[in-house]
Design a protein around this motif. Structure first.
Motif, PDB file in Angstrom:
ATOM      1  N   THR A  88       0.837  -1.204   0.000  1.00  0.00           N
ATOM      2  CA  THR A  88       0.000   0.000   0.000  1.00  0.00           C
ATOM      3  C   THR A  88       0.869   1.250   0.000  1.00  0.00           C
ATOM      4  OG1 THR A  88      -0.113  -0.031   2.413  1.00  0.00           O
ATOM      5  CG2 THR A  88      -1.909  -1.118   1.200  1.00  0.00           C
ATOM      6  N   ALA A  89       2.138   1.095   0.339  1.00  0.00           N
ATOM      7  CA  ALA A  89       3.079   2.218   0.363  1.00  0.00           C
ATOM      8  C   ALA A  89       3.737   2.328  -1.012  1.00  0.00           C
ATOM      9  CB  ALA A  89       4.135   1.993   1.442  1.00  0.00           C
ATOM     10  N   VAL A  90       3.411   3.385  -1.739  1.00  0.00           N
ATOM     11  CA  VAL A  90       3.907   3.542  -3.102  1.00  0.00           C
ATOM     12  C   VAL A  90       4.799   4.778  -3.177  1.00  0.00           C
ATOM     13  CG1 VAL A  90       3.263   3.830  -5.519  1.00  0.00           C
ATOM     14  CG2 VAL A  90       1.821   2.480  -3.997  1.00  0.00           C
ATOM     15  N   ALA A  91       6.060   4.568  -3.508  1.00  0.00           N
ATOM     16  CA  ALA A  91       6.990   5.687  -3.680  1.00  0.00           C
ATOM     17  C   ALA A  91       6.907   6.243  -5.093  1.00  0.00           C
ATOM     18  CB  ALA A  91       8.414   5.234  -3.370  1.00  0.00           C
ATOM     19  N   ASN A  92       6.600   5.358  -6.059  1.00  0.00           N
ATOM     20  CA  ASN A  92       6.589   5.755  -7.467  1.00  0.00           C
ATOM     21  C   ASN A  92       5.458   5.019  -8.182  1.00  0.00           C
ATOM     22  OD1 ASN A  92       7.122   6.408 -10.111  1.00  0.00           O
ATOM     23  ND2 ASN A  92       9.094   5.346 -10.196  1.00  0.00           N
ATOM     24  N   TYR A  93       4.321   5.689  -8.374  1.00  0.00           N
ATOM     25  CA  TYR A  93       3.172   5.045  -9.015  1.00  0.00           C
ATOM     26  C   TYR A  93       3.489   4.555 -10.423  1.00  0.00           C
ATOM     27  CZ  TYR A  93       0.083   6.384  -5.217  1.00  0.00           C
ATOM     28  OH  TYR A  93      -0.512   6.496  -3.993  1.00  0.00           O
ATOM     29  N   SER A  94       4.397   5.221 -11.115  1.00  0.00           N
ATOM     30  CA  SER A  94       4.688   4.819 -12.494  1.00  0.00           C
ATOM     31  C   SER A  94       5.367   3.449 -12.560  1.00  0.00           C
ATOM     32  CB  SER A  94       5.537   5.875 -13.203  1.00  0.00           C
ATOM     33  OG  SER A  94       6.806   5.974 -12.610  1.00  0.00           O
ATOM     34  N   ALA A  95       5.859   2.935 -11.447  1.00  0.00           N
ATOM     35  CA  ALA A  95       6.469   1.602 -11.426  1.00  0.00           C
ATOM     36  C   ALA A  95       5.431   0.493 -11.231  1.00  0.00           C
ATOM     37  CB  ALA A  95       7.524   1.522 -10.326  1.00  0.00           C
ATOM     38  N   ALA A  96       4.214   0.847 -10.825  1.00  0.00           N
ATOM     39  CA  ALA A  96       3.169  -0.155 -10.578  1.00  0.00           C
ATOM     40  C   ALA A  96       2.735  -0.799 -11.892  1.00  0.00           C
ATOM     41  CB  ALA A  96       1.979   0.487  -9.888  1.00  0.00           C
ATOM     42  N   LYS A  97       2.591  -2.108 -11.891  1.00  0.00           N
ATOM     43  CA  LYS A  97       2.154  -2.862 -13.065  1.00  0.00           C
ATOM     44  C   LYS A  97       0.813  -3.561 -12.831  1.00  0.00           C
ATOM     45  CE  LYS A  97       6.069  -1.989 -15.105  1.00  0.00           C
ATOM     46  NZ  LYS A  97       6.181  -0.631 -15.548  1.00  0.00           N
ATOM     47  N   SER A  98       0.451  -3.774 -11.581  1.00  0.00           N
ATOM     48  CA  SER A  98      -0.802  -4.431 -11.212  1.00  0.00           C
ATOM     49  C   SER A  98      -1.394  -3.716 -10.009  1.00  0.00           C
ATOM     50  CB  SER A  98      -0.572  -5.902 -10.845  1.00  0.00           C
ATOM     51  OG  SER A  98      -0.026  -6.631 -11.916  1.00  0.00           O
ATOM     52  N   TYR A  99      -2.711  -3.837  -9.853  1.00  0.00           N
ATOM     53  CA  TYR A  99      -3.371  -3.298  -8.669  1.00  0.00           C
ATOM     54  C   TYR A  99      -4.364  -4.315  -8.147  1.00  0.00           C
ATOM     55  CZ  TYR A  99      -7.262  -2.043 -11.805  1.00  0.00           C
ATOM     56  OH  TYR A  99      -8.289  -2.074 -12.710  1.00  0.00           O
ATOM     57  N   LEU A 100      -4.628  -4.242  -6.848  1.00  0.00           N
ATOM     58  CA  LEU A 100      -5.577  -5.136  -6.191  1.00  0.00           C
ATOM     59  C   LEU A 100      -6.395  -4.297  -5.215  1.00  0.00           C
ATOM     60  CD1 LEU A 100      -6.507  -8.124  -5.781  1.00  0.00           C
ATOM     61  CD2 LEU A 100      -4.872  -8.225  -3.885  1.00  0.00           C
ATOM     62  N   ILE A 101      -7.696  -4.245  -5.449  1.00  0.00           N
ATOM     63  CA  ILE A 101      -8.613  -3.527  -4.576  1.00  0.00           C
ATOM     64  C   ILE A 101      -9.325  -4.568  -3.721  1.00  0.00           C
ATOM     65  CG2 ILE A 101     -10.622  -2.012  -4.463  1.00  0.00           C
ATOM     66  CD1 ILE A 101      -9.794  -1.020  -7.313  1.00  0.00           C
ATOM     67  N   VAL A 102      -9.231  -4.430  -2.397  1.00  0.00           N
ATOM     68  CA  VAL A 102      -9.844  -5.376  -1.472  1.00  0.00           C
ATOM     69  C   VAL A 102     -10.922  -4.635  -0.684  1.00  0.00           C
ATOM     70  CG1 VAL A 102      -9.469  -6.946   0.459  1.00  0.00           C
ATOM     71  CG2 VAL A 102      -7.702  -6.704  -1.301  1.00  0.00           C
ATOM     72  N   LEU A 103     -12.170  -5.076  -0.825  1.00  0.00           N
ATOM     73  CA  LEU A 103     -13.271  -4.477  -0.074  1.00  0.00           C
ATOM     74  C   LEU A 103     -13.377  -5.165   1.273  1.00  0.00           C
ATOM     75  CD1 LEU A 103     -15.988  -4.202  -2.884  1.00  0.00           C
ATOM     76  CD2 LEU A 103     -14.126  -2.623  -2.315  1.00  0.00           C
ATOM     77  N   ASP A 104     -13.499  -4.375   2.330  1.00  0.00           N
ATOM     78  CA  ASP A 104     -13.536  -4.930   3.680  1.00  0.00           C
ATOM     79  C   ASP A 104     -14.922  -5.400   4.101  1.00  0.00           C
ATOM     80  OD1 ASP A 104     -10.812  -4.390   3.965  1.00  0.00           O
ATOM     81  OD2 ASP A 104     -11.194  -2.395   4.779  1.00  0.00           O
ATOM     82  N   ASN A 105     -15.966  -4.849   3.487  1.00  0.00           N
ATOM     83  CA  ASN A 105     -17.325  -5.160   3.899  1.00  0.00           C
ATOM     84  C   ASN A 105     -18.083  -5.891   2.797  1.00  0.00           C
ATOM     85  OD1 ASN A 105     -16.942  -3.733   6.344  1.00  0.00           O
ATOM     86  ND2 ASN A 105     -17.379  -1.817   5.294  1.00  0.00           N
ATOM     87  N   GLU A 106     -19.164  -6.544   3.187  1.00  0.00           N
ATOM     88  CA  GLU A 106     -20.013  -7.215   2.225  1.00  0.00           C
ATOM     89  C   GLU A 106     -20.652  -6.199   1.281  1.00  0.00           C
ATOM     90  OE1 GLU A 106     -22.793 -10.788   2.962  1.00  0.00           O
ATOM     91  OE2 GLU A 106     -24.115  -9.043   3.115  1.00  0.00           O
ATOM     92  N   MET A 107     -20.745  -6.552   0.006  1.00  0.00           N
ATOM     93  CA  MET A 107     -21.500  -5.758  -0.962  1.00  0.00           C
ATOM     94  C   MET A 107     -22.925  -6.287  -0.975  1.00  0.00           C
ATOM     95  SD  MET A 107     -19.230  -5.217  -4.430  1.00  0.00           S
ATOM     96  CE  MET A 107     -20.520  -4.335  -5.322  1.00  0.00           C
ATOM     97  N   VAL A 108     -23.874  -5.446  -0.598  1.00  0.00           N
ATOM     98  CA  VAL A 108     -25.266  -5.875  -0.589  1.00  0.00           C
ATOM     99  C   VAL A 108     -25.780  -5.976  -2.025  1.00  0.00           C
ATOM    100  CG1 VAL A 108     -25.706  -4.929   1.707  1.00  0.00           C
ATOM    101  CG2 VAL A 108     -26.121  -3.511  -0.316  1.00  0.00           C
ATOM    102  N   SER A 109     -26.914  -6.597  -2.184  1.00  0.00           N
ATOM    103  CA  SER A 109     -27.523  -6.782  -3.498  1.00  0.00           C
ATOM    104  C   SER A 109     -27.712  -5.443  -4.206  1.00  0.00           C
ATOM    105  CB  SER A 109     -28.878  -7.484  -3.323  1.00  0.00           C
ATOM    106  OG  SER A 109     -29.503  -7.662  -4.568  1.00  0.00           O
ATOM    107  N   HIS A 110     -27.344  -5.412  -5.477  1.00  0.00           N
ATOM    108  CA  HIS A 110     -27.497  -4.254  -6.373  1.00  0.00           C
ATOM    109  C   HIS A 110     -26.599  -3.066  -6.015  1.00  0.00           C
ATOM    110  CE1 HIS A 110     -30.647  -6.535  -8.204  1.00  0.00           C
ATOM    111  NE2 HIS A 110     -31.259  -6.641  -7.039  1.00  0.00           N
TER     112      HIS A 110
END
Length: 186
Positions: A88-110
């Motif tokens: 999660t600590a990014v010194a240089n965003y231009s070096a990033a090649k992949s991303y992963l978004i993790v949701l902490d809570n349940e997504m309700v219907s719709h």
């Protein structure tokens, strides 16, 4: 050809179309570059130019989440695998090649969640150059009959540099009328 470097905005969106909640949602995406790997078999996606991330990814529709970045072109969704290099600590965003978004809570219907980011498109892009992008969603479907782990793939978006009739180059997306981003050479 496109002589000058450009920026482009990319957007993603997921919607829970189930009649029940989904949990442990992870969204895995790639920053398009010539070494970007497919999620299922690690083959190359077929990009002919390298783009770079221009800053942090922004997320809407979730109150609690974490966004991870990796310099690995073929990182998977396993946060514990050292070779993925998730941080999660990014010194240089231009070096990033992949991303992963993790949701902490349940997504309700719709419920829907969307994210966006800015890409740097390099100078000297030639006609017929292309970038391809998509993302994978990992989730637990919490149905009445039990919880089932599922994986969903977004449609692949292909953007190609083309010569327009007015002699100004354009970069067009060509997948299922899904607008991702579009820019014109001036």
């Amino acid at each position: 050809a496109f002589k000058n470097a450009r920026t482009a905005n990319a957007n993603g969106r997921i919607i829970n179309n189930y009649e029940n909640g989904v949990s442990e949602v992870k969204i895995l995406g790639r920053i398009p570059n010539t070494k970007s790997a497919n999620y299922t078999d690690s083959s190359l996606m077929g990009n002919t130019i390298n783009t770079t991330l221009n800053g942090a990814i922004t997320l809407n529709g979730a109150s609690s989440y974490t966004i991870y970045y990796s310099e690995n072109d073929s990182a998977d969704s396993d946060l514990n695998k050292v070779s993925n290099g998730w941080s999660t600590a990014v010194a240089n965003y231009s070096a990033a090649k992949s991303y992963l978004i993790v949701l902490d809570n349940e997504m309700v219907s719709h419920k829907d969640v969307s994210w966006s980011y800015s890409l740097n498109i390099p100078a000297e892009v030639n006609y017929k150059d292309q970038i391809k992008s998509n993302y994978m969603v990992y989730l637990n479907n919490n149905s009445e009959t039990g919880t089932v782990a599922e994986t969903k793939a977004s449609p692949e978006i292909t953007l190609k540099a083309v010569e327009a009739q007015n002699q100004k180059g354009e970069f067009h997306g060509t997948e299922s009328n899904i607008p991702v981003f579009l820019w014109r050479r001036s």
